[in-house]
Design an enzyme around this catalytic site. Sequence first.
Site, PDB file in Angstrom:
ATOM      1  N   CYS A   1      48.246 -80.723  39.336  1.00  0.00           N
ATOM      2  CA  CYS A   1      48.657 -79.634  40.229  1.00  0.00           C
ATOM      3  C   CYS A   1      47.463 -78.712  40.488  1.00  0.00           C
ATOM      4  CB  CYS A   1      49.807 -78.845  39.613  1.00  0.00           C
ATOM      5  SG  CYS A   1      51.273 -79.840  39.270  1.00  0.00           S
TER       6      CYS A   1
ATOM      7  N   CYS B   1      51.674 -68.312  32.259  1.00  0.00           N
ATOM      8  CA  CYS B   1      51.956 -69.619  32.850  1.00  0.00           C
ATOM      9  C   CYS B   1      50.834 -70.056  33.786  1.00  0.00           C
ATOM     10  CB  CYS B   1      53.270 -69.565  33.631  1.00  0.00           C
ATOM     11  SG  CYS B   1      54.710 -69.273  32.611  1.00  0.00           S
TER      12      CYS B   1
ATOM     13  N   SER C   1      60.548 -77.888  30.061  1.00  0.00           N
ATOM     14  CA  SER C   1      60.185 -77.732  31.470  1.00  0.00           C
ATOM     15  C   SER C   1      59.503 -78.987  31.985  1.00  0.00           C
ATOM     16  CB  SER C   1      59.250 -76.526  31.630  1.00  0.00           C
ATOM     17  OG  SER C   1      58.824 -76.380  32.960  1.00  0.00           O
TER      18      SER C   1
ATOM     19  N   HIS D   1      58.577 -74.623  42.717  1.00  0.00           N
ATOM     20  CA  HIS D   1      57.474 -73.956  43.415  1.00  0.00           C
ATOM     21  C   HIS D   1      57.439 -74.137  44.928  1.00  0.00           C
ATOM     22  CE1 HIS D   1      56.213 -73.111  39.415  1.00  0.00           C
ATOM     23  NE2 HIS D   1      55.771 -74.324  39.156  1.00  0.00           N
TER      24      HIS D   1
ATOM     25  N   GLY E   1      50.380 -79.604  29.259  1.00  0.00           N
ATOM     26  CA  GLY E   1      50.986 -80.919  29.357  1.00  0.00           C
ATOM     27  C   GLY E   1      52.331 -80.944  30.050  1.00  0.00           C
ATOM     28  N   GLU E   2      52.744 -82.136  30.436  1.00  0.00           N
ATOM     29  CA  GLU E   2      54.060 -82.414  31.020  1.00  0.00           C
ATOM     30  C   GLU E   2      54.925 -83.021  29.913  1.00  0.00           C
ATOM     31  OE1 GLU E   2      57.426 -83.301  32.379  1.00  0.00           O
ATOM     32  OE2 GLU E   2      56.149 -82.230  33.813  1.00  0.00           O
TER      33      GLU E   2
ATOM     34  N   CYS F   1      47.042 -75.049  38.716  1.00  0.00           N
ATOM     35  CA  CYS F   1      47.210 -74.912  37.270  1.00  0.00           C
ATOM     36  C   CYS F   1      45.911 -75.258  36.556  1.00  0.00           C
ATOM     37  CB  CYS F   1      48.334 -75.830  36.794  1.00  0.00           C
ATOM     38  SG  CYS F   1      48.636 -75.754  35.017  1.00  0.00           S
TER      39      CYS F   1
ATOM     40  N   CYS G   1      46.619 -82.452  30.988  1.00  0.00           N
ATOM     41  CA  CYS G   1      47.824 -82.807  31.740  1.00  0.00           C
ATOM     42  C   CYS G   1      47.431 -83.754  32.863  1.00  0.00           C
ATOM     43  CB  CYS G   1      48.490 -81.554  32.322  1.00  0.00           C
ATOM     44  SG  CYS G   1      50.049 -81.882  33.197  1.00  0.00           S
TER      45      CYS G   1
ATOM     46  N   ASN H   1      49.833 -66.391  38.213  1.00  0.00           N
ATOM     47  CA  ASN H   1      48.789 -65.954  37.288  1.00  0.00           C
ATOM     48  C   ASN H   1      47.515 -66.684  37.661  1.00  0.00           C
ATOM     49  OD1 ASN H   1      50.538 -64.352  35.497  1.00  0.00           O
ATOM     50  ND2 ASN H   1      51.487 -66.332  35.094  1.00  0.00           N
TER      51      ASN H   1
ATOM     52  N   GLU I   1      46.409 -75.194  23.382  1.00  0.00           N
ATOM     53  CA  GLU I   1      46.719 -73.786  23.183  1.00  0.00           C
ATOM     54  C   GLU I   1      48.223 -73.582  23.027  1.00  0.00           C
ATOM     55  OE1 GLU I   1      43.155 -71.346  25.408  1.00  0.00           O
ATOM     56  OE2 GLU I   1      44.743 -72.155  26.691  1.00  0.00           O
TER      57      GLU I   1
ATOM     58  N   CYS J   1      55.359 -70.416  23.155  1.00  0.00           N
ATOM     59  CA  CYS J   1      55.087 -71.375  24.221  1.00  0.00           C
ATOM     60  C   CYS J   1      54.178 -72.442  23.646  1.00  0.00           C
ATOM     61  CB  CYS J   1      54.428 -70.664  25.406  1.00  0.00           C
ATOM     62  SG  CYS J   1      53.961 -71.760  26.763  1.00  0.00           S
TER      63      CYS J   1
END
Length: 411
Positions: free
Chosen positions: A170, A403, A258, A283, A224-225, A173, A166, A360, A146, A159
């Site tokens: 986490c 996010c 990021s 975080h 993804g990272e 997420c 990923c 979110n 996406e 974005c």
Amino acid sequence: MTSPTASSEAPARARQEAPESTRPQIRPTAEGWEQARTVEGRPLLQFASPRVKQPPTHLADLSLAERGAKMKELGLPAFRAKQLSTHYFQHWTVDPDAMSDLPKAGREELVSRMFPPLLTEVRRQRSDKGDTIKFLWRLFDGALVESVLMRYPGRITLCISSQAGCGMNCPFCATGQAGLTRNMSTAEIVDQVVAANRVIAAGELGPKEHDDERVTNIVFMGMGEPLANYKRVMAALHRFVDPAPEGLGMSARNITVSTVGLVPAIRKLADEDIPVTFALSLHAPDDELRDELIPVNNRWKVDEALDAAYDYYRKTGRRVSIEYALIKDMNDHPWRADLLAKKLNQRGRGWVHVNPIPLNPTPGSIWTASDKPVEQEFIARLRAAGVPCTLRDTRGKEIDGACGQLAAAED
């Protein structure tokens, strides 16, 4: 659904640094899915992409010199590479009928060779105001990703995703719940921007501010990272900043990369001589919580990640962003704001900016954003300590485009 456990007491550090705090401490717990773990019981991290077939080579995978070499390999003059690049990077087209400067004989074959289809649009969702569009793309092998296009006054931000899925695992997420499918290719990353430019040119992002609008800002905050797909992301960055027709000719300062804290890759990025904005998704300022919230913290601790972020600032002169999703009763306690400010200020002043983000939530999640007074106190404590701080806009929330919400589901 697994419920998080709430302690009747705050952690020991909270009692020491903020004895006035009596709010519970919620621990991160996977909800509605089983978090992949190692045999030792630690959250499983996937740094390497599975060995799967990559898409056919696309013009955007190549530098301009490599495109010229490819033309010669195909028995064509090298200048055809510049013509093809102009159509793609300046006119955002892969339509052979629009390429009248190419010989008609063999034109379609050449275009199909250099522009194999990469992204097939599956679904498009718009926000109520029409200033945000979330795209669901199917890649050549069926993988789904996406991207989110957002109009702001004076700028248009996209974005983008860098991986299908990923591997950072986490628990808060949506993207990480399915694990890592594969790395995206350089051209798949770039093609998200070119596709978005087509949408903007067609007037599909609401009223235009001027005729030659295009994506002005890119954030690698989709699926993804990015630093786990380092080589292809770096090549994509060159396509973004290289002058036309080699690339899109964008400003590196308008591109944000990021990461959750892959320390060796952060240090490598600082030496790339591409002055992008660097963002660390922190975080939590304490290892006790961040070990659970961001599993990569088991490999590289908070102070290691902050040291690498500071070194990025020191080498590039570019101020670092700290991303901090505020989660009710989990990481929003006043003492954590104080600890975050302390750790940042220990490394100096003027090098960092904090972006608190109201959480979110994903569908069915019992985790939620901090209460407004708590959010305001957290920000006030950072500012009182001299740390610049701006609350992040949660654009796209109603279409699950904010996010942490990108899950790439067809249903």
